[in-house]
Design a protein around this motif. Structure first.
Motif, PDB file in Angstrom:
ATOM      1  N   GLN A   1       0.780  -0.924  -0.228  1.00  0.00           N
ATOM      2  CA  GLN A   1       0.057   0.056  -0.082  1.00  0.00           C
ATOM      3  C   GLN A   1       0.840   1.373  -0.051  1.00  0.00           C
ATOM      4  OE1 GLN A   1      -3.060   0.300  -0.338  1.00  0.00           O
ATOM      5  NE2 GLN A   1      -3.696  -1.856  -0.184  1.00  0.00           N
TER       6      GLN A   1
ATOM      7  N   ILE B   1       1.224   7.260  -5.366  1.00  0.00           N
ATOM      8  CA  ILE B   1      -0.218   7.475  -5.192  1.00  0.00           C
ATOM      9  C   ILE B   1      -1.023   8.139  -6.544  1.00  0.00           C
ATOM     10  CG2 ILE B   1      -2.305   7.744  -3.948  1.00  0.00           C
ATOM     11  CD1 ILE B   1      -0.733   7.398  -1.462  1.00  0.00           C
TER      12      ILE B   1
ATOM     13  N   LEU C   1      -0.216   6.273  -9.724  1.00  0.00           N
ATOM     14  CA  LEU C   1      -0.902   5.233 -10.322  1.00  0.00           C
ATOM     15  C   LEU C   1      -2.192   5.492 -10.244  1.00  0.00           C
ATOM     16  CD1 LEU C   1       0.282   2.654  -7.365  1.00  0.00           C
ATOM     17  CD2 LEU C   1       0.919   2.951  -9.709  1.00  0.00           C
ATOM     18  N   SER C   2      -2.895   6.653 -10.011  1.00  0.00           N
ATOM     19  CA  SER C   2      -4.057   7.058 -10.004  1.00  0.00           C
ATOM     20  C   SER C   2      -4.419   7.898 -11.454  1.00  0.00           C
ATOM     21  CB  SER C   2      -4.692   8.309  -9.004  1.00  0.00           C
ATOM     22  OG  SER C   2      -3.884   9.553  -9.574  1.00  0.00           O
TER      23      SER C   2
ATOM     24  N   ARG D   1      -7.814   2.229 -14.683  1.00  0.00           N
ATOM     25  CA  ARG D   1      -7.807   1.557 -13.596  1.00  0.00           C
ATOM     26  C   ARG D   1      -9.155   1.870 -12.942  1.00  0.00           C
ATOM     27  NH1 ARG D   1      -5.014   3.457  -7.953  1.00  0.00           N
ATOM     28  NH2 ARG D   1      -5.454   1.906  -6.744  1.00  0.00           N
TER      29      ARG D   1
ATOM     30  N   LEU E   1     -10.658   1.622  -9.483  1.00  0.00           N
ATOM     31  CA  LEU E   1     -10.005   2.030  -8.240  1.00  0.00           C
ATOM     32  C   LEU E   1     -10.650   1.191  -7.197  1.00  0.00           C
ATOM     33  CD1 LEU E   1      -9.954   6.059  -8.284  1.00  0.00           C
ATOM     34  CD2 LEU E   1      -8.125   4.378  -8.613  1.00  0.00           C
TER      35      LEU E   1
ATOM     36  N   HIS F   1      -5.835  -3.933  -7.302  1.00  0.00           N
ATOM     37  CA  HIS F   1      -4.738  -3.412  -6.174  1.00  0.00           C
ATOM     38  C   HIS F   1      -3.799  -2.517  -6.537  1.00  0.00           C
ATOM     39  CE1 HIS F   1      -1.815  -4.662  -3.315  1.00  0.00           C
ATOM     40  NE2 HIS F   1      -2.833  -5.158  -2.314  1.00  0.00           N
ATOM     41  N   PRO F   2      -3.052  -1.828  -5.547  1.00  0.00           N
ATOM     42  CA  PRO F   2      -2.014  -0.976  -6.129  1.00  0.00           C
ATOM     43  C   PRO F   2      -0.756  -1.754  -6.455  1.00  0.00           C
ATOM     44  CG  PRO F   2      -2.727  -0.362  -4.075  1.00  0.00           C
ATOM     45  CD  PRO F   2      -3.575  -1.801  -4.410  1.00  0.00           C
TER      46      PRO F   2
END
Length: 463
Positions: free
Chosen positions: A416, A423, A426-427, A432, A434, A438-439
């Motif tokens: 995480q 963060i 990845l966003s 994706r 959300l 999974h990250p």
């Protein structure tokens, strides 16, 4: 909607997987019933080996109709357009058998059109990769059958090939120069008709190569699992890097897989299997029968055969079986790795036969006198940068597959990220979800995308 658009909005209505004359006639009827004052040109697309073989009969049925001939005379100036597909024919039968079938089909459908007084324009559905009909523009056009290019030619340009050939002003004009000069040469100085003994040899070669190719791709029960494990084909579909789904239909076999991911996946592992599989066996069989001098004469005097072997040689120079073996060792179950060893032995045997016919000691030995004089140097310069990307891709695929198979029990499941930059990065993935991804999966998908783009750029010819 088409009936309301200006007549020059779209040029052709292409019918994929055309098999009968009614496929064309039904579209013509549909446009008439919809009230189109200026109907589009309807172009049948012949793709698989069987479709190419049946194309002359389909066109004969179509053009023998007086009503249809009057239709194209009154609406399209007496011009019929036909599209021939390089991608699916190559996936169906292998590169050599597909190339020969395309050569003969062009000759035959042009003869059919001439018989009925119709001008035929061939639309070549090529991709950027050699496995999908790609290759140097000038060489590709000059190796077409005599009298099939009558002052006009249509081709598809797709994928990263668009940027490579038209992305900059100077490059764009250079590309257009190549097309124009090649078409003019094909009209003013067409190649001579191939000798009968050359045709007989090509029939023999294509039959053997197709048989060997299909014996692996479609008849070996373990092949599809090996392919799915040894390449990133399964991951390509979820990364949204293509304009269409990876498969035409929901099936686990090669039959339903589109040609683009089929070729692209093998390009990523540096094996390029669709281009060469079956060719070595065909050439070896001919050489064992004492026909090596004939094959060398064909290479020296026939642009079609020379172009075919030159492209195979170029692709094999870009391949690296050592990289493929690395994918096998990390990703393929031990009981399937023998198939990979067998295929790499086929690669080595094919390379030996090609070198024997082109009279080279090493691949691209005489590149300086060929269509791309700097190709050998470019490959050598790019290779040290591409190999680390392959290593990274193998590890990424391994991590992703282990994570997917662990049902949340993988050690990486606790990942995480707390760093704001990570963060935020990845966003930014527009695909994706959300709520479900999974990250760690998002991070690995991002890493995989980077390796895919990098390897594709290093290999070139992947569109």
């Amino acid at each position: 909607m088409l009936a309301d658009l200006p007549s020059d909005s779209l040029h052709s209505y292409i019918i994929s997987m055309t098999r009968t004359a009614s496929d064309v006639l039904s579209v013509v009827l549909l446009m008439r019933e919809c009230g189109m004052a200026d109907p589009l040109t309807v172009a049948p697309l012949f793709e698989t080996l069987d479709d190419l073989y049946n194309a002359p009969g389909t066109l004969t049925t179509l053009l023998s109709s007086e009503w249809y001939r009057n239709h194209i005379i009154s609406n399209h100036g007496g011009v019929q357009e036909c599209m021939i597909g390089y991608s699916d024919s190559g996936k169906d039968a292998g590169r050599m058998a597909a190339a020969w079938s395309l050569f003969e089909t062009q000759e035959n459908i042009v003869n059919v059109a001439d018989k009925y007084g119709v001008r035929l324009i061939l639309f070549h559905g090529r991709g950027g990769s050699v496995g999908r009909g790609g290759g140097p523009t000038h060489m590709a056009i000059r190796s077409q059958p005599p009298k099939t290019i009558k002052g006009k030619l249509r081709v598809t340009i797709q994928g990263e090939t668009i940027e490579q050939q038209f992305g900059e002003r100077e490059v764009c004009f250079r590309t257009l120069d190549l097309y124009t000069s090649a078409v003019l040469e094909a009209c003013l100085d067409p190649p001579s008709m191939p000798k009968q003994e050359w045709r007989e040899m090509m029939h023999q070669l294509s039959e053997t190569s197709c048989k060997v190719y299909r014996s692996y791709v479609f008849q070996r029960p373990e092949f599809i699992e090996y392919f799915n494990l040894a390449t990133p084909v399964g991951e390509l579909g979820r990364l949204n890097i293509g304009s269409r789904p990876a498969s035409r239909k929901q099936t686990k076999g090669i039959e339903g897989l589109r040609a683009i991911p089929w070729v692209f996946a093998w390009t990523q592992t540096r094996f390029h299997l669709p281009v060469w599989l079956g060719i070595g066996d065909a050439l070896s069989e001919a050489v064992e029968k004492g026909q090596l001098p004939l094959l060398q004469t064909m290479y020296d005097e026939w642009p079609f055969f020379k172009g075919l072997l030159d492209l195979v040689e170029m692709v094999m120079a870009k391949a690296d079986p050592r990289v493929t073996a690395m994918y096998d060792a990390k990703l393929v179950r031990p009981e399937l790795q023998a198939l990979g060893d067998e295929l790499r032995a086929k690669f080595a045997a094919t390379k030996a036969q090609v070198l024997k016919i082109v009279r080279h000691q090493e691949l691209l030995e005489d590149a300086a006198s060929g269509a791309h004089p700097e190709l050998d140097e470019k490959i050598r310069l790019r290779s040290p940068y591409v190999a680390p990307l392959n290593v990274l891709q193998v590890q990424t695929l391994h991590n992703l597959r282990e994570f997917d198979a662990s049902s949340g029990q993988d050690p990486h499941a606790s990942y995480q990220p707390s760093e704001t930059e990570i963060i935020e990065l990845l966003s930014r993935d527009p695909h994706r979800d959300l709520g479900t991804k999974h990250p760690f999966q998002a991070a690995m998908d991002d890493c995989l995308m980077i390796t895919i783009k990098g390897i594709a750029a290093g290999m070139q010819n992947t569109g």
